[in-house]
Design an enzyme around this catalytic site. Structure first.
Site, PDB file in Angstrom:
ATOM      1  N   ASN A 169      23.586   5.069 -11.330  1.00  0.00           N
ATOM      2  CA  ASN A 169      22.191   4.972 -11.777  1.00  0.00           C
ATOM      3  C   ASN A 169      21.920   6.188 -12.650  1.00  0.00           C
ATOM      4  O   ASN A 169      21.739   7.287 -12.145  1.00  0.00           O
ATOM      5  CB  ASN A 169      21.269   4.935 -10.548  1.00  0.00           C
ATOM      6  CG  ASN A 169      19.804   5.049 -10.928  1.00  0.00           C
ATOM      7  OD1 ASN A 169      19.431   4.872 -12.087  1.00  0.00           O
ATOM      8  ND2 ASN A 169      18.963   5.350  -9.944  1.00  0.00           N
ATOM      9  N   GLU A 207      11.899   6.145  -6.712  1.00  0.00           N
ATOM     10  CA  GLU A 207      11.159   6.812  -7.789  1.00  0.00           C
ATOM     11  C   GLU A 207      10.135   5.865  -8.403  1.00  0.00           C
ATOM     12  O   GLU A 207       9.053   6.283  -8.823  1.00  0.00           O
ATOM     13  CB  GLU A 207      12.155   7.337  -8.844  1.00  0.00           C
ATOM     14  CG  GLU A 207      12.906   8.558  -8.315  1.00  0.00           C
ATOM     15  CD  GLU A 207      14.282   8.764  -8.911  1.00  0.00           C
ATOM     16  OE1 GLU A 207      14.611   8.129  -9.932  1.00  0.00           O
ATOM     17  OE2 GLU A 207      15.047   9.556  -8.331  1.00  0.00           O
ATOM     18  N   GLY A 263      18.844  13.367  -4.983  1.00  0.00           N
ATOM     19  CA  GLY A 263      18.776  14.482  -5.909  1.00  0.00           C
ATOM     20  C   GLY A 263      18.639  15.840  -5.241  1.00  0.00           C
ATOM     21  O   GLY A 263      18.341  16.832  -5.896  1.00  0.00           O
ATOM     22  N   SER A 308      22.514  11.737  -3.034  1.00  0.00           N
ATOM     23  CA  SER A 308      23.461  12.857  -3.118  1.00  0.00           C
ATOM     24  C   SER A 308      24.890  12.468  -2.755  1.00  0.00           C
ATOM     25  O   SER A 308      25.607  13.224  -2.096  1.00  0.00           O
ATOM     26  CB  SER A 308      22.985  14.040  -2.271  1.00  0.00           C
ATOM     27  OG  SER A 308      21.749  14.531  -2.772  1.00  0.00           O
ATOM     28  N   GLU A 367      18.704   4.253   0.596  1.00  0.00           N
ATOM     29  CA  GLU A 367      18.591   5.575  -0.029  1.00  0.00           C
ATOM     30  C   GLU A 367      17.479   6.378   0.645  1.00  0.00           C
ATOM     31  O   GLU A 367      16.307   6.250   0.266  1.00  0.00           O
ATOM     32  CB  GLU A 367      18.257   5.429  -1.517  1.00  0.00           C
ATOM     33  CG  GLU A 367      19.329   4.731  -2.326  1.00  0.00           C
ATOM     34  CD  GLU A 367      19.255   5.128  -3.795  1.00  0.00           C
ATOM     35  OE1 GLU A 367      20.280   5.605  -4.304  1.00  0.00           O
ATOM     36  OE2 GLU A 367      18.189   5.005  -4.406  1.00  0.00           O
ATOM     37  N   LYS A 408      19.392   6.865 -14.437  1.00  0.00           N
ATOM     38  CA  LYS A 408      17.979   7.271 -14.519  1.00  0.00           C
ATOM     39  C   LYS A 408      17.595   7.529 -15.984  1.00  0.00           C
ATOM     40  O   LYS A 408      18.117   6.858 -16.871  1.00  0.00           O
ATOM     41  CB  LYS A 408      17.708   8.479 -13.608  1.00  0.00           C
ATOM     42  CG  LYS A 408      18.207   8.218 -12.181  1.00  0.00           C
ATOM     43  CD  LYS A 408      17.739   9.214 -11.169  1.00  0.00           C
ATOM     44  CE  LYS A 408      18.314   8.838  -9.798  1.00  0.00           C
ATOM     45  NZ  LYS A 408      17.779   9.674  -8.720  1.00  0.00           N
ATOM     46  N   HIS A 457      13.550   1.068  -6.624  1.00  0.00           N
ATOM     47  CA  HIS A 457      14.018   2.442  -6.424  1.00  0.00           C
ATOM     48  C   HIS A 457      12.834   3.297  -5.943  1.00  0.00           C
ATOM     49  O   HIS A 457      11.699   3.097  -6.375  1.00  0.00           O
ATOM     50  CB  HIS A 457      14.596   2.997  -7.724  1.00  0.00           C
ATOM     51  CG  HIS A 457      15.325   4.287  -7.513  1.00  0.00           C
ATOM     52  ND1 HIS A 457      14.674   5.490  -7.371  1.00  0.00           N
ATOM     53  CD2 HIS A 457      16.640   4.558  -7.393  1.00  0.00           C
ATOM     54  CE1 HIS A 457      15.564   6.442  -7.173  1.00  0.00           C
ATOM     55  NE2 HIS A 457      16.761   5.916  -7.177  1.00  0.00           N
TER      56      HIS A 457
HETATM   57  P1  PGA Z   1      21.392  11.083  -6.501  1.00  0.00           P
HETATM   58  O1  PGA Z   1      20.470   9.783  -6.824  1.00  0.00           O
HETATM   59  O2  PGA Z   1      22.799  10.584  -6.342  1.00  0.00           O
HETATM   60  O3  PGA Z   1      21.216  11.978  -7.668  1.00  0.00           O
HETATM   61  O4  PGA Z   1      20.863  11.653  -5.225  1.00  0.00           O
HETATM   62  C1  PGA Z   1      20.697   8.565  -6.190  1.00  0.00           C
HETATM   63  C2  PGA Z   1      19.665   7.560  -6.637  1.00  0.00           C
HETATM   64  O5  PGA Z   1      18.492   7.923  -6.788  1.00  0.00           O
HETATM   65  O6  PGA Z   1      19.976   6.374  -6.857  1.00  0.00           O
END
Ligand code: PGA
Length: 250
Positions: free
Chosen positions: A9, A97, A173, A213, A167, A11, A95
């Protein structure tokens, strides 16, 4: 019986030039993928440039979002017809976010998921609890409720195309990943919810990814868990070397 899916992903990262460079590096470093599947989910603006590079390759293509209508006066939005047209097979929905910054409700996530399915796209639907929710002992009821809400009016046949990504929000992140045991426990709870909704046989076929992460140094132990069927990878999917190492988990 479940083919693990490793998804990058990206982003809101990567211009067209950066995206095509990364995909070329990934393709150059990718060995044969016999027992697993790997995809990248670039930003909308890079999809058309990446699509011809991955066509016919071992790398699949997904989008990060869609609007749940085929077309219409929805300024700034992108439809599932457009995503299929550009070569996407997968699309991320719900997601955290998007839930957090764009106010997406469970009902809207469900609409997106059903619209994706109706247009031949495979939705990767994200669920996960916040830190306060986990600390209050509410992680499991919250996540399983998100799963149920996302799957309203989804048929047993359609479940063949649905991927779920667990997640935990506090792990995204942050470098603070869930322990393999905690992730496994949640994946088992999600699978039990699927069994309740669709029966054990279908539940056993649905892929449940872990995200938050995921890095080269934790992917192996995560993938060793019986109910973890892949990873949704943010930061570590932005460089070829780290994403290749994750795809090549042991
Ligand atoms: P990350 O993001 O691996 O940077 O923690 C995962 C995601 O949001 O899909």
């Amino acid at each position: 019986m479940r083919t693990p899916l490793i998804a990058g992903n990206w982003k809101m990262y990567k211009t067209i030039g950066e995206a095509t460079a990364l995909v070329r590096d990934l393709l150059a470093g990718l060995g044969p993928l016999a027992d697993r599947e790997a995809i990248v989910c670039p930003p909308f603006t890079a999809l058309a440039a990446v699509a011809p590079l991955v066509a016919g390759s071992q790398l699949g293509l997904g989008a990060q979002n869609l609007y749940p209508e085929a077309q219409g006066a929805f300024t700034g939005e992108v439809s599932p017809v457009m995503l299929a047209d550009v070569g996407c097979r997968y699309v991320i929905v719900g997601h955290s976010e998007r839930r957090q910054y764009f106010g997406e409700s469970d009902a809207f996530v469900n609409r997106k998921l059903r619209t994706a399915l109706a247009h031949g796209l495979r939705p990767i639907v994200c669920v996960g609890e916040s830190k306060p929710q986990r600390d209050a002992g509410q992680a499991e009821p919250i996540v399983t409720a998100q799963v149920r809400a996302a799957l309203v009016e989804v048929t047993p046949e359609q479940m063949a195309d649905v991927v779920i990504a667990y997640e935990p929000i506090w792990a995204i992140g942050t470098g603070d990943t869930a322990t393999p045991a905690d992730a496994q426990a949640m994946h088992a709870a999600i699978r039990a919810t699927l069994a309740d909704l669709y029966g054990a046989e279908i539940a056993a076929t649905v892929r449940i990814q872990y995200g938050g992460s995921v890095k080269p140094d934790n992917i192996d132990e995560l993938m060793a868990q019986p109910d973890i069927d892949g990873a949704l990878v943010g930061g570590a999917s932005l460089q070829a070397a780290s994403f290749l190492r994750i795809i090549n988990y042991q």
